[in-house]
Design an enzyme around this catalytic site. Structure first.
Site, PDB file in Angstrom:
ATOM      1  N   ASP A 147      97.935   4.205 -41.945  1.00 40.42           N
ATOM      2  CA  ASP A 147      96.565   4.745 -42.015  1.00 40.42           C
ATOM      3  C   ASP A 147      96.310   5.655 -43.384  1.00 40.42           C
ATOM      4  OD1 ASP A 147      94.638   4.027 -40.211  1.00 40.42           O
ATOM      5  OD2 ASP A 147      95.624   5.100 -38.468  1.00 40.42           O
ATOM      6  N   LYS A 182      92.059  -5.254 -34.663  1.00 35.04           N
ATOM      7  CA  LYS A 182      93.401  -5.184 -35.402  1.00 35.04           C
ATOM      8  C   LYS A 182      94.320  -5.755 -34.974  1.00 35.04           C
ATOM      9  CE  LYS A 182      91.740  -0.526 -36.829  1.00 35.04           C
ATOM     10  NZ  LYS A 182      92.006   0.891 -36.804  1.00 35.04           N
ATOM     11  N   GLN A 241      95.279   5.204 -33.138  1.00 42.40           N
ATOM     12  CA  GLN A 241      93.689   5.095 -33.177  1.00 42.40           C
ATOM     13  C   GLN A 241      92.912   6.463 -32.918  1.00 42.40           C
ATOM     14  OE1 GLN A 241      91.911   2.451 -34.444  1.00 42.40           O
ATOM     15  NE2 GLN A 241      89.789   2.995 -34.258  1.00 42.40           N
TER      16      GLN A 241
HETATM   17  N1  L34 Z   1      93.719   5.774 -36.835  1.00 44.04           N
HETATM   18  N2  L34 Z   1      91.421   5.710 -36.528  1.00 44.04           N
HETATM   19  C1  L34 Z   1      92.608   5.178 -37.332  1.00 44.04           C
HETATM   20  N3  L34 Z   1      92.554   4.614 -38.175  1.00 44.04           N
HETATM   21  C2  L34 Z   1      91.105   3.961 -38.351  1.00 44.04           C
HETATM   22  O1  L34 Z   1      91.031   3.114 -39.722  1.00 44.04           O
HETATM   23  C3  L34 Z   1      89.946   4.342 -37.819  1.00 44.04           C
HETATM   24  N4  L34 Z   1      88.809   3.730 -37.946  1.00 44.04           N
HETATM   25  C4  L34 Z   1      87.697   4.364 -37.705  1.00 44.04           C
HETATM   26  C5  L34 Z   1      87.584   4.910 -36.283  1.00 44.04           C
HETATM   27  N5  L34 Z   1      89.173   5.413 -36.012  1.00 44.04           N
HETATM   28  C6  L34 Z   1      90.295   5.184 -36.533  1.00 44.04           C
HETATM   29  C7  L34 Z   1      88.468   2.464 -37.819  1.00 44.04           C
HETATM   30  O2  L34 Z   1      89.310   1.541 -37.841  1.00 44.04           O
HETATM   31  C8  L34 Z   1      86.570   3.556 -37.684  1.00 44.04           C
HETATM   32  N6  L34 Z   1      87.218   1.957 -37.762  1.00 44.04           N
HETATM   33  C9  L34 Z   1      86.638   0.902 -37.718  1.00 44.04           C
HETATM   34  C10 L34 Z   1      87.540  -0.434 -37.724  1.00 44.04           C
HETATM   35  C11 L34 Z   1      86.745  -1.629 -37.807  1.00 44.04           C
HETATM   36  C12 L34 Z   1      85.484  -1.646 -37.613  1.00 44.04           C
HETATM   37  C13 L34 Z   1      84.665  -0.648 -37.520  1.00 44.04           C
HETATM   38  C14 L34 Z   1      85.268   0.726 -37.723  1.00 44.04           C
HETATM   39  C15 L34 Z   1      84.806  -3.108 -37.614  1.00 44.04           C
HETATM   40  O3  L34 Z   1      85.584  -4.183 -37.589  1.00 44.04           O
HETATM   41  N7  L34 Z   1      83.623  -3.065 -37.647  1.00 44.04           N
HETATM   42  C16 L34 Z   1      82.842  -4.550 -37.344  1.00 44.04           C
HETATM   43  C17 L34 Z   1      82.136  -4.542 -36.205  1.00 44.04           C
HETATM   44  C18 L34 Z   1      82.805  -4.340 -35.055  1.00 44.04           C
HETATM   45  C19 L34 Z   1      81.826  -4.602 -33.566  1.00 44.04           C
HETATM   46  O4  L34 Z   1      81.124  -5.384 -33.308  1.00 44.04           O
HETATM   47  O5  L34 Z   1      82.131  -3.556 -32.732  1.00 44.04           O
HETATM   48  C20 L34 Z   1      82.069  -4.641 -38.572  1.00 44.04           C
HETATM   49  O6  L34 Z   1      81.422  -5.683 -38.988  1.00 44.04           O
HETATM   50  O7  L34 Z   1      81.449  -3.372 -39.109  1.00 44.04           O
END
Ligand code: L34
Length: 292
Positions: free
Chosen positions: A120, A53, A97
């Site tokens: 959020d 982020k 988060q």
């Molecule tokens: N406050 N907490 C708050 N806001 C959020 O919006 C989140 N979330 C969830 C967990 N806690 C939170 C996220 O940001 C889940 N989440 C999230 C964000 C980004 C990705 C996955 C979950 C993401 O970028 N995933 C990538 C892979 C990342 C990796 O390789 O580890 C993808 O391509 O799916």
């Protein structure tokens, strides 16, 4: 049918390019959008999301303030930090988060965030505004899912949608957004969860399945109608000794089998995840725009 794979990274990159222009304009006008990211503890998945982020902010010119606190931070100290960020004029968005360590009351912290900085969309004021159809910050993952559907020309009006999962972060809000009387809603929505009796039957009727259960293989090929659209919100870390990291990411959908029946499907990684981060940037820009 073999599905077209929705490239979430590509859609996210397009949106980030659009946002970059808006950030430049706002900054030139004296209001540089700013996001405060708060992470408590050392959860490896949370750390990687938060880092992604902050990097995304930097790439499009948003000011980001990094606030990483030890796992034993008291609730009082966290609330004091939130109050400080509420008052900071450089900050247009505050993201705490989740999940938080068990000794901290999550709902108390979310309630402490100024609703006008709640990028959020988790504050009950924004949740309520969204439910009654007023302007609100929309939660990032559900909003990202809807943007993916719209930008891939998936018809929502009158569509039968099954959402699997009833979390406050994904299931409940995405279902609510999809039933709104609006061109970005107008769907017929069924929500299935761990106590549902006929999840497979509901899914077989669905034009669109949104899997947000947090469990691998929740959606198998026998549950999917030929030509359905399948959006996989799951991000599950599975042990994998062949990887350097020791794990790999899988979603909630049995991707290889389901892609042979669906018309459109999102992969994990590279589907919804990059859109979640993009919608956070979007909300931060929106928030700064209100101040300009
Ligand atoms: N406050 N907490 C708050 N806001 C959020 O919006 C989140 N979330 C969830 C967990 N806690 C939170 C996220 O940001 C889940 N989440 C999230 C964000 C980004 C990705 C996955 C979950 C993401 O970028 N995933 C990538 C892979 C990342 C990796 O390789 O580890 C993808 O391509 O799916």
């Amino acid at each position: 049918m073999t599905a077209k794979i929705i490239d979430g990274k590509e859609t996210a990159a397009q949106m980030r390019e659009e946002l970059k222009q808006q950030v430049a304009q706002l900054t030139a006008g004296g209001v540089r959008p700013g996001l405060a990211v708060v992470l408590v503890g050392e959860d490896p998945a949370s750390k990687s999301y938060v880092t992604a982020k902050e990097k995304a902010c930097e790439e499009i010119g948003i000011y980001s303030s990094d606030n990483r606190l030890p796992a034993d931070t008291s609730e009082k100290d966290l609330l004091a930090l939130v109050e400080k960020l509420n008052r900071d004029p450089r900050i247009h968005g505050i993201l705490v988060q989740l999940p938080l360590p068990k000794h901290i009351d999550e709902s108390k912290v979310l309630l402490a965030i100024d609703p006008d900085k709640d990028v959020d969309g988790f504050h009950p004021v924004n949740v309520g505004r969204m439910v009654v159809g007023q302007e609100a910050f929309l939660p990032c993952t559900p909003h990202g899912v809807i943007q993916l559907l719209l930008r891939h020309k998936v018809k929502l009006d009158g569509a039968e949608v099954v959402v699997i999962g009833r979390s406050n972060i994904v299931g409940k809000p995405v279902a609510n957004m999809l039933i709104q009387k609006s061109p970005t809603g107008n769907a017929t929505v069924t929500i299935c969860h761990t106590r549902s009796k006929h999840t497979a039957e509901h899914c077989r009727r669905a034009d669109i399945i949104i899997a947000a259960a947090g469990r691998p293989n929740t959606v198998t090929a026998d549950m999917v109608k030929e030509g359905a659209v399948v959006i996989d919100v799951g991000v599950n870390r599975i042990e994998d000794a062949s990887r350097k990291s020791g794990f790999r990411l899988v979603g909630d959908v049995d991707f290889n089998a389901v892609k042979e029946k669906a018309s459109l499907i999102t992969p994990v990684p590279g589907g919804v995840g990059p859109m979640t981060i993009t919608m956070l940037l979007y909300n931060t820009v929106q928030s700064a725009q209100r101040k300009s």
